[in-house]
Write a protein that holds these residues in place. Structure first.
Motif: not given
Length: 110
Positions: A90-95, A97-103
């Protein structure tokens, strides 16, 4: 991302988390949370069964420790989870606000 693509991504992320030893938990409980997002799936974590370390009383005229909610542990967990998801493809963006966004990296878009 249409509704069907979003649902497929959510199922794949849940499966990958299960393979990594993480189970999604119910809303309001402690543990790993998944939320559908316009761009992918957001993953957050609320620590469970962790007692914050006892901190000594601050000295006079010294500000209190700004880390009462174990932000260092949350950050380490997020980084480890992001690395594991990236390893699963997966492509994962760290944010911040302590959440991860999985693309969704498996869908070919023109």
């Amino acid at each position: 991302m249409d509704d069907q693509e979003a649902e497929v991504l959510l199922v794949r992320v849940r499966w990958a988390l299960a393979q990594l030893g993480f189970e999604e938990i119910a809303t309001g409980a402690e543990g790993v949370h998944l939320i559908e997002h316009a761009r992918g799936v957001m993953i957050g974590w609320i620590p469970q069964d962790i007692t914050p370390p006892r901190r000594p009383e601050p000295r006079r005229n010294q500000p209190p420790d700004p880390d009462p909610e174990l932000s260092g542990l949350r950050r380490a967990f997020g980084l480890a989870l992001a690395a594991a998801l990236r390893g699963a493809g997966f492509t994962v963006e760290t944010r911040e606000d302590e959440w991860l966004l999985v693309l969704d990296t498996f869908t070919d878009k023109p």
